[in-house]
Structure formats: structure tokens, C-alpha cells
Write a protein that holds these residues in place. Structure first.
Motif, PDB file in Angstrom:
ATOM      1  N   CYS A  46       0.830  -1.213   0.000  1.00  0.00           N
ATOM      2  CA  CYS A  46       0.000   0.000   0.000  1.00  0.00           C
ATOM      3  C   CYS A  46       0.857   1.253   0.000  1.00  0.00           C
ATOM      4  O   CYS A  46       0.399   2.323  -0.399  1.00  0.00           O
ATOM      5  CB  CYS A  46      -0.944  -0.001   1.199  1.00  0.00           C
ATOM      6  SG  CYS A  46      -2.301  -1.170   1.030  1.00  0.00           S
ATOM      7  N   ASP A  47       2.089   1.140   0.465  1.00  0.00           N
ATOM      8  CA  ASP A  47       2.995   2.289   0.505  1.00  0.00           C
ATOM      9  C   ASP A  47       3.773   2.486  -0.794  1.00  0.00           C
ATOM     10  O   ASP A  47       4.299   3.549  -1.044  1.00  0.00           O
ATOM     11  CB  ASP A  47       4.005   2.122   1.644  1.00  0.00           C
ATOM     12  CG  ASP A  47       3.672   2.988   2.833  1.00  0.00           C
ATOM     13  OD1 ASP A  47       2.720   3.780   2.737  1.00  0.00           O
ATOM     14  OD2 ASP A  47       4.379   2.878   3.839  1.00  0.00           O
ATOM     15  N   GLU A  48       3.860   1.452  -1.621  1.00  0.00           N
ATOM     16  CA  GLU A  48       4.642   1.530  -2.852  1.00  0.00           C
ATOM     17  C   GLU A  48       3.835   2.187  -3.967  1.00  0.00           C
ATOM     18  O   GLU A  48       2.627   1.993  -4.081  1.00  0.00           O
ATOM     19  CB  GLU A  48       5.065   0.120  -3.302  1.00  0.00           C
ATOM     20  CG  GLU A  48       6.028  -0.543  -2.341  1.00  0.00           C
ATOM     21  CD  GLU A  48       6.395  -1.961  -2.772  1.00  0.00           C
ATOM     22  OE1 GLU A  48       6.063  -2.361  -3.904  1.00  0.00           O
ATOM     23  OE2 GLU A  48       7.008  -2.659  -1.944  1.00  0.00           O
ATOM     24  N   ASP A  49       4.521   2.970  -4.796  1.00  0.00           N
ATOM     25  CA  ASP A  49       3.878   3.575  -5.951  1.00  0.00           C
ATOM     26  C   ASP A  49       3.754   2.552  -7.067  1.00  0.00           C
ATOM     27  O   ASP A  49       4.603   1.669  -7.228  1.00  0.00           O
ATOM     28  CB  ASP A  49       4.696   4.766  -6.463  1.00  0.00           C
ATOM     29  CG  ASP A  49       4.619   5.957  -5.517  1.00  0.00           C
ATOM     30  OD1 ASP A  49       3.606   6.073  -4.806  1.00  0.00           O
ATOM     31  OD2 ASP A  49       5.569   6.754  -5.507  1.00  0.00           O
ATOM     32  N   LEU A  50       2.687   2.672  -7.840  1.00  0.00           N
ATOM     33  CA  LEU A  50       2.501   1.798  -8.992  1.00  0.00           C
ATOM     34  C   LEU A  50       3.372   2.279 -10.145  1.00  0.00           C
ATOM     35  O   LEU A  50       3.631   3.473 -10.274  1.00  0.00           O
ATOM     36  CB  LEU A  50       1.036   1.811  -9.434  1.00  0.00           C
ATOM     37  CG  LEU A  50       0.022   1.232  -8.464  1.00  0.00           C
ATOM     38  CD1 LEU A  50      -1.388   1.466  -8.980  1.00  0.00           C
ATOM     39  CD2 LEU A  50       0.265  -0.248  -8.253  1.00  0.00           C
ATOM     40  N   PRO A  51       3.784   1.372 -11.024  1.00  0.00           N
ATOM     41  CA  PRO A  51       4.537   1.789 -12.206  1.00  0.00           C
ATOM     42  C   PRO A  51       3.665   2.702 -13.071  1.00  0.00           C
ATOM     43  O   PRO A  51       2.445   2.512 -13.148  1.00  0.00           O
ATOM     44  CB  PRO A  51       4.835   0.478 -12.938  1.00  0.00           C
ATOM     45  CG  PRO A  51       4.492  -0.618 -12.007  1.00  0.00           C
ATOM     46  CD  PRO A  51       3.602  -0.069 -10.946  1.00  0.00           C
ATOM     47  N   PRO A  52       4.265   3.698 -13.747  1.00  0.00           N
ATOM     48  CA  PRO A  52       3.488   4.652 -14.547  1.00  0.00           C
ATOM     49  C   PRO A  52       2.586   3.992 -15.590  1.00  0.00           C
ATOM     50  O   PRO A  52       1.456   4.440 -15.810  1.00  0.00           O
ATOM     51  CB  PRO A  52       4.561   5.515 -15.219  1.00  0.00           C
ATOM     52  CG  PRO A  52       5.757   5.377 -14.352  1.00  0.00           C
ATOM     53  CD  PRO A  52       5.685   4.017 -13.738  1.00  0.00           C
ATOM     54  N   GLU A  53       3.060   2.909 -16.242  1.00  0.00           N
ATOM     55  CA  GLU A  53       2.228   2.265 -17.267  1.00  0.00           C
ATOM     56  C   GLU A  53       0.987   1.619 -16.656  1.00  0.00           C
ATOM     57  O   GLU A  53      -0.088   1.601 -17.258  1.00  0.00           O
ATOM     58  CB  GLU A  53       3.028   1.240 -18.087  1.00  0.00           C
ATOM     59  CG  GLU A  53       3.570   0.062 -17.295  1.00  0.00           C
ATOM     60  CD  GLU A  53       4.905   0.317 -16.593  1.00  0.00           C
ATOM     61  OE1 GLU A  53       5.427  -0.635 -16.000  1.00  0.00           O
ATOM     62  OE2 GLU A  53       5.421   1.455 -16.629  1.00  0.00           O
ATOM     63  N   LEU A  54       1.091   1.131 -15.426  1.00  0.00           N
ATOM     64  CA  LEU A  54      -0.067   0.559 -14.752  1.00  0.00           C
ATOM     65  C   LEU A  54      -1.025   1.661 -14.309  1.00  0.00           C
ATOM     66  O   LEU A  54      -2.243   1.508 -14.405  1.00  0.00           O
ATOM     67  CB  LEU A  54       0.376  -0.293 -13.559  1.00  0.00           C
ATOM     68  CG  LEU A  54      -0.699  -1.108 -12.862  1.00  0.00           C
ATOM     69  CD1 LEU A  54      -1.452  -2.010 -13.843  1.00  0.00           C
ATOM     70  CD2 LEU A  54      -0.096  -1.954 -11.759  1.00  0.00           C
TER      71      LEU A  54
END
Length: 106
Positions: free
Chosen positions: A28-36
């Protein structure tokens, strides 16, 4: 005389549940990859499954972990434990539905 049902979890299950909730908190703390993010972003978001006051997933996971620990302690009266187990179940499914929703830019 009626018996009070108790919830019991094998020790193995307790460590697995604790590990899974800890990993969920990290994710929940990690950012999603831009393409996702691009795939999950929409112009018109649907109605959210999560109430506005619970939009912070990290806080929600903390609530779930605490509720799980209270149940695992097996110190609650039977009816209370049963009700809280139902609440834990429902909250996990609400959180699941929320993280599947398109990304919202508030």
C-alpha cells in the motif's frame, strides 16, 4: 447449557496471516509503475466501494491487522469474536474492491 463458540487458529495460520497483512501494508505504501497507473486511470470514476473517511489504504490495513490480532488473542466473548470476525471479513472484501477501482486523482 449453551456453549460459547471460540475461534481458534493453528499457529501456522497466524504467522501466514500476519505475514500477508504485513506485505499488504508494504504494498500500500509503494507507488505503482506509470504504465499501470495509465491503464487504471479513468476520466469518469465509478462510485467508490470505500467510504471517504477510509480512503487511506495504509490506515485501513492497520485497522485490519489490529482486528486480526484481537481475534487471534482468543480472549473475546464468543458473540463479540464472531461479530468481529464478520467485520474483518467484510472489511477485507471492501479493501479488495477498493484497490481494484480505477486510480483517482483527488
Amino acid at each position: 447449557m449453551a456453549t460459547i463458540p471460540t475461534l481458534s487458529y493453528p499457529e501456522f495460520d497466524e504467522s501466514v496471516i500476519h505475514h500477508l497483512l504485513a506485505r499488504l501494508a508494504q504494498l500500500c505504501d509503494e507507488d505503482l509503475p506509470p504504465e499501470l497507473v495509465a491503464q487504471l486511470t479513468v476520466d469518469e470514476p465509478p462510485e467508490s466501494a470505500m467510504p471517504d473517511c477510509w480512503q487511506d489504504t495504509y490506515l485501513m490495513v492497520g485497522y485490519l491487522r489490529s482486528l486480526n490480532q484481537a481475534l487471534l488473542a482468543n480472549m473475546l466473548p464468543g458473540k463479540v469474536a464472531e461479530d468481529l470476525a464478520g467485520l474483518l471479513h467484510d472489511m477485507v472484501y471492501i479493501l479488495r474492491d477498493y484497490v481494484r477501482e480505477p486510480y483517482r486523482t483527488h
